[in-house]
Motif scaffolding. Sequence first.
Motif, PDB file in Angstrom:
ATOM      1  N   GLU A 105       1.124  -1.204  -0.209  1.00  0.00           N
ATOM      2  CA  GLU A 105       0.290   0.296   0.490  1.00  0.00           C
ATOM      3  C   GLU A 105       0.464   1.174   0.522  1.00  0.00           C
ATOM      4  O   GLU A 105       2.441   1.348   0.063  1.00  0.00           O
ATOM      5  N   SER A 106       0.468   2.291   0.251  1.00  0.00           N
ATOM      6  CA  SER A 106       0.884   3.252  -0.035  1.00  0.00           C
ATOM      7  C   SER A 106       0.942   3.788   1.532  1.00  0.00           C
ATOM      8  O   SER A 106      -0.095   3.299   1.807  1.00  0.00           O
ATOM      9  N   ALA A 107       1.638   4.945   1.461  1.00  0.00           N
ATOM     10  CA  ALA A 107       0.702   6.412   3.325  1.00  0.00           C
ATOM     11  C   ALA A 107       0.942   7.885   2.840  1.00  0.00           C
ATOM     12  O   ALA A 107       1.323   8.421   1.783  1.00  0.00           O
ATOM     13  N   ASN A 108       0.014   8.042   3.756  1.00  0.00           N
ATOM     14  CA  ASN A 108      -0.668   9.712   2.883  1.00  0.00           C
ATOM     15  C   ASN A 108       0.455  10.706   4.156  1.00  0.00           C
ATOM     16  O   ASN A 108       0.722  10.239   5.795  1.00  0.00           O
ATOM     17  N   ILE A 109       1.103  11.288   3.847  1.00  0.00           N
ATOM     18  CA  ILE A 109       1.862  12.151   4.464  1.00  0.00           C
ATOM     19  C   ILE A 109       1.238  13.399   4.521  1.00  0.00           C
ATOM     20  O   ILE A 109       1.559  14.511   3.542  1.00  0.00           O
ATOM     21  N   SER A 122      -2.057  20.474   3.592  1.00  0.00           N
ATOM     22  CA  SER A 122      -1.579  19.489   2.545  1.00  0.00           C
ATOM     23  C   SER A 122      -1.124  17.935   2.974  1.00  0.00           C
ATOM     24  O   SER A 122      -0.621  17.500   3.938  1.00  0.00           O
ATOM     25  N   SER A 123      -1.424  16.856   1.543  1.00  0.00           N
ATOM     26  CA  SER A 123      -0.318  16.158   1.539  1.00  0.00           C
ATOM     27  C   SER A 123      -0.088  15.292   0.577  1.00  0.00           C
ATOM     28  O   SER A 123      -0.133  16.088  -0.539  1.00  0.00           O
ATOM     29  N   TRP A 124       0.663  14.391   0.826  1.00  0.00           N
ATOM     30  CA  TRP A 124       1.643  14.351  -0.830  1.00  0.00           C
ATOM     31  C   TRP A 124       1.348  12.408  -0.353  1.00  0.00           C
ATOM     32  O   TRP A 124       1.939  12.147   0.773  1.00  0.00           O
ATOM     33  N   GLU A 125       0.770  11.805  -1.229  1.00  0.00           N
ATOM     34  CA  GLU A 125       0.777  10.401  -1.020  1.00  0.00           C
ATOM     35  C   GLU A 125       2.284   9.757  -1.447  1.00  0.00           C
ATOM     36  O   GLU A 125       2.876  10.249  -2.836  1.00  0.00           O
ATOM     37  N   TRP A 126       2.675   9.133  -0.689  1.00  0.00           N
ATOM     38  CA  TRP A 126       4.597   8.514  -0.937  1.00  0.00           C
ATOM     39  C   TRP A 126       3.803   6.684  -1.248  1.00  0.00           C
ATOM     40  O   TRP A 126       2.805   5.769  -0.987  1.00  0.00           O
ATOM     41  N   ASP A 127       4.378   6.229  -2.737  1.00  0.00           N
ATOM     42  CA  ASP A 127       4.145   5.395  -3.503  1.00  0.00           C
ATOM     43  C   ASP A 127       4.906   4.105  -2.174  1.00  0.00           C
ATOM     44  O   ASP A 127       4.551   2.575  -2.455  1.00  0.00           O
ATOM     45  N   GLY A 128       5.761   4.285  -0.811  1.00  0.00           N
ATOM     46  CA  GLY A 128       5.626   3.084  -0.518  1.00  0.00           C
ATOM     47  C   GLY A 128       8.040   2.826  -1.098  1.00  0.00           C
ATOM     48  O   GLY A 128       8.043   1.821  -1.105  1.00  0.00           O
ATOM     49  N   ARG A 129       8.234   3.564  -2.468  1.00  0.00           N
ATOM     50  CA  ARG A 129       9.143   3.460  -2.853  1.00  0.00           C
ATOM     51  C   ARG A 129      11.179   4.309  -1.985  1.00  0.00           C
ATOM     52  O   ARG A 129      10.442   5.406  -1.967  1.00  0.00           O
ATOM     53  N   GLN A 154       1.960   5.197  17.462  1.00  0.00           N
ATOM     54  CA  GLN A 154       1.672   5.479  19.162  1.00  0.00           C
ATOM     55  C   GLN A 154       2.062   6.902  19.404  1.00  0.00           C
ATOM     56  O   GLN A 154       2.509   7.267  18.663  1.00  0.00           O
ATOM     57  N   VAL A 155       0.517   7.462  19.196  1.00  0.00           N
ATOM     58  CA  VAL A 155       0.902   8.775  19.681  1.00  0.00           C
ATOM     59  C   VAL A 155       0.824   9.522  20.962  1.00  0.00           C
ATOM     60  O   VAL A 155      -0.893   9.014  21.715  1.00  0.00           O
ATOM     61  N   PRO A 156       0.770  10.381  21.774  1.00  0.00           N
ATOM     62  CA  PRO A 156       0.836  10.525  23.070  1.00  0.00           C
ATOM     63  C   PRO A 156      -0.577  11.743  22.757  1.00  0.00           C
ATOM     64  O   PRO A 156      -0.846  12.784  22.217  1.00  0.00           O
ATOM     65  N   ILE A 157      -1.479  11.500  24.185  1.00  0.00           N
ATOM     66  CA  ILE A 157      -2.428  12.461  23.740  1.00  0.00           C
ATOM     67  C   ILE A 157      -2.509  13.931  24.026  1.00  0.00           C
ATOM     68  O   ILE A 157      -3.498  14.235  23.604  1.00  0.00           O
ATOM     69  N   GLY A 158      -1.005  14.251  24.774  1.00  0.00           N
ATOM     70  CA  GLY A 158      -1.804  16.088  24.763  1.00  0.00           C
ATOM     71  C   GLY A 158      -0.767  16.428  23.245  1.00  0.00           C
ATOM     72  O   GLY A 158      -1.006  17.183  23.504  1.00  0.00           O
ATOM     73  N   ASP A 159      -0.745  15.601  22.333  1.00  0.00           N
ATOM     74  CA  ASP A 159      -0.167  15.900  20.808  1.00  0.00           C
ATOM     75  C   ASP A 159      -1.190  15.860  20.453  1.00  0.00           C
ATOM     76  O   ASP A 159      -1.042  16.028  19.044  1.00  0.00           O
ATOM     77  N   VAL A 160      -2.401  15.199  20.535  1.00  0.00           N
ATOM     78  CA  VAL A 160      -4.152  15.520  20.215  1.00  0.00           C
ATOM     79  C   VAL A 160      -4.335  17.180  18.883  1.00  0.00           C
ATOM     80  O   VAL A 160      -4.300  17.474  20.556  1.00  0.00           O
ATOM     81  N   GLU A 161      -4.682  17.524  18.458  1.00  0.00           N
ATOM     82  CA  GLU A 161      -4.964  18.476  17.585  1.00  0.00           C
ATOM     83  C   GLU A 161      -6.958  18.316  17.924  1.00  0.00           C
ATOM     84  O   GLU A 161      -6.778  19.779  18.076  1.00  0.00           O
ATOM     85  N   GLU A 162      -6.945  18.179  17.284  1.00  0.00           N
ATOM     86  CA  GLU A 162      -8.127  17.570  16.564  1.00  0.00           C
ATOM     87  C   GLU A 162      -9.342  16.400  17.449  1.00  0.00           C
ATOM     88  O   GLU A 162      -8.307  15.627  17.120  1.00  0.00           O
ATOM     89  N   VAL A 163     -10.553  16.192  17.229  1.00  0.00           N
ATOM     90  CA  VAL A 163     -10.912  15.677  17.423  1.00  0.00           C
ATOM     91  C   VAL A 163     -12.387  15.425  16.810  1.00  0.00           C
ATOM     92  O   VAL A 163     -13.541  16.673  17.174  1.00  0.00           O
ATOM     93  N   GLY A 164     -12.974  14.949  16.246  1.00  0.00           N
ATOM     94  CA  GLY A 164     -14.443  14.922  15.813  1.00  0.00           C
ATOM     95  C   GLY A 164     -14.361  14.400  14.551  1.00  0.00           C
ATOM     96  O   GLY A 164     -13.206  14.176  13.475  1.00  0.00           O
ATOM     97  N   SER A 165     -15.541  14.101  13.315  1.00  0.00           N
ATOM     98  CA  SER A 165     -15.422  13.084  12.475  1.00  0.00           C
ATOM     99  C   SER A 165     -15.950  14.154  10.523  1.00  0.00           C
ATOM    100  O   SER A 165     -15.378  13.761  10.020  1.00  0.00           O
ATOM    101  N   GLY A 166     -15.708  15.356  11.768  1.00  0.00           N
ATOM    102  CA  GLY A 166     -15.910  16.181  10.823  1.00  0.00           C
ATOM    103  C   GLY A 166     -14.276  17.372  10.370  1.00  0.00           C
ATOM    104  O   GLY A 166     -14.038  17.738   9.289  1.00  0.00           O
ATOM    105  N   ILE A 167     -13.319  16.566  10.652  1.00  0.00           N
ATOM    106  CA  ILE A 167     -11.962  16.920  10.397  1.00  0.00           C
ATOM    107  C   ILE A 167     -11.576  16.365   8.629  1.00  0.00           C
ATOM    108  O   ILE A 167     -12.049  15.253   8.485  1.00  0.00           O
ATOM    109  N   SER A 168     -11.088  17.662   8.149  1.00  0.00           N
ATOM    110  CA  SER A 168     -10.570  17.195   6.426  1.00  0.00           C
ATOM    111  C   SER A 168      -9.068  16.521   6.483  1.00  0.00           C
ATOM    112  O   SER A 168      -8.672  16.725   7.198  1.00  0.00           O
ATOM    113  N   LYS A 169      -9.756  15.344   4.881  1.00  0.00           N
ATOM    114  CA  LYS A 169      -8.059  14.916   4.855  1.00  0.00           C
ATOM    115  C   LYS A 169      -7.052  16.004   3.655  1.00  0.00           C
ATOM    116  O   LYS A 169      -8.016  16.820   3.887  1.00  0.00           O
TER     117      LYS A 169
END
Length: 227
Positions: free
Chosen positions: A112-116, A152-159, A212-227
Amino acid sequence: MDINNINSFTSMANNERTSKNKNDLGQQEFLQLLVAQMRNQDPINPLDGAEFASQLAQFNSVEQLINVNNGLAHLQESQELMSSSLTNSMAASLTGKNVKALSNEVHLASGESANINYKLNNSASEVEVIIRGANGSEVRREVLQGIPSGDSSWEWDGRNNAGDRMGDGNYTVEVRASNEGSRVDSMVYTEGIVDKVRYSGSGVFLSLNNIQVPIGDVEEVGSGISK
């Protein structure tokens, strides 16, 4: 005045103080010194009343300070317990929620690829995305042009840079942005559904996107977060 007796009381008080804390003089030790001074004062030249009153005032001040310090210590302990309890309760409620959290890690799944995901404080004429392996060596570097401010985001193809497919696992990401030679502030984040909460001696961690993400690093919570 019998100096030897006072010295013996002083030595005893110092020994008790050393066993507790070398930097603290408690009210018991202070009182012992005061009593020793009264017992061994010269009958012909007794302790001046004003000086004695001053020493009693000092003792009272020491006692009050000790009580204040004890009260503050108990208050701090209560606040820490309350904060820990609230954090644990909040963390448990995040399971199954979509969150956005600061993280420079990305998980690459097999085939698979990964979103940055990253955010720029200002628009950038050039953005470098650098991906490194577990040993810190560079795996992939991509240069993007004309990126606006915001998410913004960039899709890494894994290569890697040679075009070879990398193995599945976690990688670290660095984003360097500039606008006509001037540095642009940026941050890398991850976004996904929390599938697990882990409690450890070093804190509370959320599991999402296989990192794994420390809970203190959470920026937003909710279903309306945009990709």
